[in-house]
Every structure is written in structure tokens, then in C-alpha cells.
Design an enzyme around this catalytic site. Sequence first.
Site, PDB file in Angstrom:
ATOM      1  N   GLY A 174      10.292  -1.125   1.968  1.00 30.07           N
ATOM      2  CA  GLY A 174      11.227  -2.222   2.189  1.00 30.07           C
ATOM      3  C   GLY A 174      11.486  -2.456   3.658  1.00 30.07           C
ATOM      4  N   ALA A 186       0.833  -1.198   0.000  1.00 30.80           N
ATOM      5  CA  ALA A 186       0.000   0.000   0.000  1.00 30.80           C
ATOM      6  C   ALA A 186       0.875   1.257   0.000  1.00 30.80           C
ATOM      7  CB  ALA A 186      -0.932   0.001   1.214  1.00 30.80           C
ATOM      8  N   VAL A 187       1.966   1.214   0.749  1.00 29.77           N
ATOM      9  CA  VAL A 187       2.885   2.356   0.797  1.00 29.77           C
ATOM     10  C   VAL A 187       3.555   2.552  -0.557  1.00 29.77           C
ATOM     11  CG1 VAL A 187       5.044   3.199   1.818  1.00 29.77           C
ATOM     12  CG2 VAL A 187       3.289   2.173   3.272  1.00 29.77           C
ATOM     13  N   THR A 188       3.966   1.451  -1.175  1.00 28.09           N
ATOM     14  CA  THR A 188       4.607   1.517  -2.502  1.00 28.09           C
ATOM     15  C   THR A 188       3.671   2.132  -3.535  1.00 28.09           C
ATOM     16  OG1 THR A 188       5.862  -0.500  -2.010  1.00 28.09           O
ATOM     17  CG2 THR A 188       5.750   0.186  -4.305  1.00 28.09           C
ATOM     18  N   ASP A 209      11.108   6.301  -0.271  1.00 24.60           N
ATOM     19  CA  ASP A 209      11.040   5.162  -1.191  1.00 24.60           C
ATOM     20  C   ASP A 209      11.464   3.855  -0.524  1.00 24.60           C
ATOM     21  OD1 ASP A 209      10.699   4.067  -3.906  1.00 24.60           O
ATOM     22  OD2 ASP A 209      12.857   3.739  -3.799  1.00 24.60           O
ATOM     23  N   ASP A 220       8.754   2.233  -9.647  1.00 24.71           N
ATOM     24  CA  ASP A 220       9.769   3.294  -9.720  1.00 24.71           C
ATOM     25  C   ASP A 220       9.868   3.862 -11.130  1.00 24.71           C
ATOM     26  OD1 ASP A 220      10.464   3.266  -7.074  1.00 24.71           O
ATOM     27  OD2 ASP A 220      12.281   2.065  -7.335  1.00 24.71           O
TER      28      ASP A 220
END
Length: 204
Positions: A69, A29-31, A65, A90
Amino acid sequence: MLNGLRGAMTRFFTPIAKGLLRLGVSPDAVTITGTLVVVVTALWAFPTGHLLLGTLVIAVFVLTDSLDGVMARQAGTSGRWGAFLDSTLDRFGDGAIFAGLVLWFTAGGDDRLSAVLALACLVLGSIVPYARARAEGLGMTASGGIAERADRLALVLVATAAVGVGAPDVVLTVVLGLLTVASAVTIVQRMSKVHRQAMASVAE
């Protein structure tokens, strides 16, 4: 160059990652959210001349970013899918940044040179990671080079912000020219690295 800051960024984001995980937010979700914000901001703010605002918003999400991770490692869910998703998205973010600049240069006047340089950065910037991915798919390595992703983004965002606060447009044009050359050199460096590995394997 800027990849050396990764350890410090990981330490900084660890408590944030833990907090988001407690709230039920997933790394994916963050990505996805970060990519959407960067794409929408770049394609709206840059073409309409809001260079400083766009740069500040994009910079925040570019700096975070690595947050997804860190979250994945904290949750014990890091793996191939997350790496694939992050790397693929990206490309959308990077492409939107340079595409936004192309639109700004063409909409704000007839600055064809700057537009061409921004387009060159977009194209070459997509080949740099492709060279690495293709090499790894063939069992070789092709990382490194004088202009990795973090370096390219940092330079173009600093230059864009500078123009946004009143610096002449030529500042951004010069930086785009340098990035075009640096990206091309990085591609050659990676191709050369793969060529040496391929020749060594044949010699064996």
C-alpha cells in the site's frame, strides 16, 4: 488495537517502498509474493512441527503487509484494484495459517478439540471481513470489533511461537479458544452495527 500502529509502520516502510519502486518492483508483485510465502510456509512448516521457524517467517511477511500500500501511494497508483487484491489474498494467508495448525494438531496426535478450535478460527475469521465487505456493498459500515485481523494474527502467531520454543500445547489451545469467542463476538458487533444503520434508514 494493533491497527493503531499503522502510521508508524507507514513511516518505517516508506524508504523501503521507494527503494523497491526504483528497482522496478510493483506493489502487486509484493502483495502476491508475500501471500505465496505465507501460504507455503504455513502449510509446510506448521504441519511438520516447525512452529517457531514458520511463525518467524510468517511474522516478517505479515508485518510487511502494508508495504504494498505504501508503494502504491508513493507511485501514485493506489486504487480499487490494489485494495481488492490485497484484501482477497489476505484471506488465503489467514486461511493457510489456521489450516496449517489444524493439520499439525491432527497429524501430531488426536487433539480434536484444538483442531476444531483452529478450524473455527478459520471459518469465523473469514466471516469477519465478509460482514464488513457486504455492509459496505450495501452502503453501510461494519468496521471495528474486539478482534480485528491484526489482533487475531498477532495472538495466534505469538502463541504458536511460544509452543515452538517449548511451551505446552495447551497455551495454543487456550488462545485458539479465546480467538474463537472473540471472532464470534466481533461478528455479532458488526451485525449489530449494520442492523442499527438499516433500521435508522428505514425510520427516515
